[in-house]
Design an enzyme around this catalytic site. Structure first.
Site, PDB file in Angstrom:
ATOM      1  N   ARG A   1      23.151 -13.253   2.861  1.00 28.13           N
ATOM      2  CA  ARG A   1      22.512 -11.945   2.640  1.00 28.13           C
ATOM      3  C   ARG A   1      23.414 -11.057   1.800  1.00 28.13           C
ATOM      4  O   ARG A   1      22.965 -10.332   0.927  1.00 28.13           O
ATOM      5  CB  ARG A   1      22.260 -11.256   3.992  1.00 28.13           C
ATOM      6  CG  ARG A   1      20.988 -11.693   4.665  1.00 28.13           C
ATOM      7  CD  ARG A   1      20.604 -10.716   5.749  1.00 28.13           C
ATOM      8  NE  ARG A   1      21.585 -10.716   6.838  1.00 28.13           N
ATOM      9  CZ  ARG A   1      21.624  -9.826   7.826  1.00 28.13           C
ATOM     10  NH1 ARG A   1      20.756  -8.842   7.857  1.00 28.13           N
ATOM     11  NH2 ARG A   1      22.523  -9.905   8.780  1.00 28.13           N
TER      12      ARG A   1
ATOM     13  N   SER B   1       0.839  -1.210   0.000  1.00 23.51           N
ATOM     14  CA  SER B   1       0.000   0.000   0.000  1.00 23.51           C
ATOM     15  C   SER B   1       0.872   1.257   0.000  1.00 23.51           C
ATOM     16  O   SER B   1       0.497   2.270  -0.600  1.00 23.51           O
ATOM     17  CB  SER B   1      -0.989   0.001   1.171  1.00 23.51           C
ATOM     18  OG  SER B   1      -0.310   0.030   2.400  1.00 23.51           O
ATOM     19  N   ASN B   2       2.027   1.202   0.637  1.00 20.31           N
ATOM     20  CA  ASN B   2       2.934   2.360   0.585  1.00 20.31           C
ATOM     21  C   ASN B   2       3.511   2.532  -0.819  1.00 20.31           C
ATOM     22  O   ASN B   2       3.604   3.650  -1.327  1.00 20.31           O
ATOM     23  CB  ASN B   2       4.059   2.207   1.611  1.00 20.31           C
ATOM     24  CG  ASN B   2       3.598   2.558   3.010  1.00 20.31           C
ATOM     25  OD1 ASN B   2       3.440   3.721   3.344  1.00 20.31           O
ATOM     26  ND2 ASN B   2       3.329   1.541   3.825  1.00 20.31           N
TER      27      ASN B   2
ATOM     28  N   HIS C   1       8.090   2.840   9.577  1.00 16.23           N
ATOM     29  CA  HIS C   1       7.827   1.842  10.617  1.00 16.23           C
ATOM     30  C   HIS C   1       6.535   2.192  11.364  1.00 16.23           C
ATOM     31  O   HIS C   1       6.323   3.363  11.710  1.00 16.23           O
ATOM     32  CB  HIS C   1       9.006   1.775  11.599  1.00 16.23           C
ATOM     33  CG  HIS C   1       8.799   0.728  12.645  1.00 16.23           C
ATOM     34  ND1 HIS C   1       8.967  -0.618  12.376  1.00 16.23           N
ATOM     35  CD2 HIS C   1       8.382   0.826  13.922  1.00 16.23           C
ATOM     36  CE1 HIS C   1       8.665  -1.305  13.472  1.00 16.23           C
ATOM     37  NE2 HIS C   1       8.308  -0.459  14.424  1.00 16.23           N
TER      38      HIS C   1
ATOM     39  N   ASN D   1      13.266   4.330   5.722  1.00 16.74           N
ATOM     40  CA  ASN D   1      12.338   3.248   6.073  1.00 16.74           C
ATOM     41  C   ASN D   1      11.128   3.847   6.769  1.00 16.74           C
ATOM     42  O   ASN D   1      11.224   4.892   7.417  1.00 16.74           O
ATOM     43  CB  ASN D   1      13.043   2.268   7.026  1.00 16.74           C
ATOM     44  CG  ASN D   1      12.151   1.095   7.402  1.00 16.74           C
ATOM     45  OD1 ASN D   1      11.465   0.510   6.549  1.00 16.74           O
ATOM     46  ND2 ASN D   1      12.133   0.732   8.676  1.00 16.74           N
TER      47      ASN D   1
ATOM     48  N   ARG E   1      13.362  -7.333   5.921  1.00 17.22           N
ATOM     49  CA  ARG E   1      14.677  -7.950   6.126  1.00 17.22           C
ATOM     50  C   ARG E   1      15.668  -6.931   6.629  1.00 17.22           C
ATOM     51  O   ARG E   1      15.642  -5.787   6.182  1.00 17.22           O
ATOM     52  CB  ARG E   1      15.214  -8.497   4.796  1.00 17.22           C
ATOM     53  CG  ARG E   1      14.533  -9.751   4.431  1.00 17.22           C
ATOM     54  CD  ARG E   1      15.016 -10.378   3.174  1.00 17.22           C
ATOM     55  NE  ARG E   1      14.071 -11.432   2.899  1.00 17.22           N
ATOM     56  CZ  ARG E   1      14.113 -12.630   3.474  1.00 17.22           C
ATOM     57  NH1 ARG E   1      15.104 -12.941   4.270  1.00 17.22           N
ATOM     58  NH2 ARG E   1      13.185 -13.513   3.218  1.00 17.22           N
TER      59      ARG E   1
HETATM   60  C1  GAR Z   1       3.773  -0.888   6.767  1.00 18.73           C
HETATM   61  O1  GAR Z   1       2.821  -0.673   7.779  1.00 18.73           O
HETATM   62  C2  GAR Z   1       5.166  -0.566   7.282  1.00 18.73           C
HETATM   63  O2  GAR Z   1       5.173   0.457   8.243  1.00 18.73           O
HETATM   64  C3  GAR Z   1       5.567  -1.884   7.889  1.00 18.73           C
HETATM   65  O3  GAR Z   1       5.096  -2.834   6.977  1.00 18.73           O
HETATM   66  C4  GAR Z   1       3.869  -2.368   6.422  1.00 18.73           C
HETATM   67  C5  GAR Z   1       3.881  -2.620   4.940  1.00 18.73           C
HETATM   68  O4  GAR Z   1       2.627  -2.347   4.387  1.00 18.73           O
HETATM   69  N1  GAR Z   1       6.987  -1.958   8.060  1.00 18.73           N
HETATM   70  C6  GAR Z   1       7.582  -2.518   9.128  1.00 18.73           C
HETATM   71  O5  GAR Z   1       6.968  -3.072  10.018  1.00 18.73           O
HETATM   72  C7  GAR Z   1       9.101  -2.394   9.152  1.00 18.73           C
HETATM   73  N2  GAR Z   1       9.640  -2.795  10.390  1.00 18.73           N
HETATM   74  P1  GAR Z   1       2.443  -2.229   2.826  1.00 18.73           P
HETATM   75  O6  GAR Z   1       3.088  -3.476   2.183  1.00 18.73           O
HETATM   76  O7  GAR Z   1       0.952  -2.229   2.611  1.00 18.73           O
HETATM   77  O8  GAR Z   1       3.103  -0.958   2.354  1.00 18.73           O
END
Ligand code: GAR
Length: 217
Positions: A80, A28-29, A124, A122, A106
């Protein structure tokens, strides 16, 4: 065009920013960023999606948005560092200015973090440094905090430990479940992440030690 956040030497002339988005899941991001790039709201070119989970929905989104995807399975590589060297080559081939981690689940090694330090961000789903890790929203709910939120930060070698660029609060509501909370967090993320990318594109983000200043327009 741009080699990273602003230093004390001053601003660089803004231009179209070439970005790569790394994602592992629904995306979604990714969608919010790609939509704003397509509409011209954001002066960026989404050059590449990197995805470590074949079958993730974000790959379909990239296809629809016309963004090339590099999809790989970490288990096909010895370490990695091995696959990150491949990713680094892809980023260099496409002259990526900014790497945007958007649900990329990751930890990264120095192979990618060092060359892109200050040019990799990033998002979070908590107010860091509270609740780092893979379940930021769930952990906040279980702990019983009244306010959680969203953090955008530069990436360093730790887990969700890099210098913080922006944070937005999300109050916990009576009766929230993990799903309802994540939905409200996602709404905030879809607005905040493109905004921060816009600041980066405009050369307004200044990183000094671990303090980040956002310069006025
Ligand atoms: C988001 O909420 C992001 O903040 C989180 O994964 C989700 C991805 O959503 N990231 C973490 O937890 C990183 N530690 P999306 O695939 O719908 O963008």
């Amino acid at each position: 065009m741009m080699p990273g956040p602003q230093t004390e030497q001053g601003r660089q002339a803004p231009g179209k920013l070439r970005i790569a988005v790394f994602a592992s899941g629904s995306g979604s991001n990714f969608q919010a960023i790609a939509d704003q790039a397509a509409s011209g709201q954001l002066d960026v070119q989404v050059e590449l999606l990197v995805c470590d989970r074949p079958g993730a929905y974000v790959i379909e989104r990239a296809e629809k948005a016309g963004v090339p995807a590099f999809v790989f399975s970490p288990k096909d590589y010895g370490s990695r560092e091995d696959y990150e060297r491949v990713l680094l080559d892809k980023l260099r081939e496409r002259q990526i200015d900014l790497v945007v981690l958007a649900g990329y689940m990751r930890l990264l090694t120095p192979v990618l973090v060092e060359p892109y330090y200050g040019r990799m961000i990033n998002i979070h789903p908590s107010l860091l440094p509270a609740f780092p890790g893979t379940h930021g929203a769930r952990d906040a709910l279980e702990y019983g905090v009244k306010v959680t939120g969203v953090t955008v930060h530069f990436v360093d070698l730790g887990m969700d430990t890099g210098p913080i660029i922006a944070q937005e609060p999300v109050p916990i509501q009576e009766g929230d479940t993990e799903d309802t909370l994540i939905e409200r967090i996602h709404q905030v993320e879809r607005e905040l992440y493109p905004r921060v990318i816009g600041w980066m594109q405009q050369g307004r983000v200044q990183l000094k030690d671990r303090k980040v200043a956002v310069l006025a327009e």
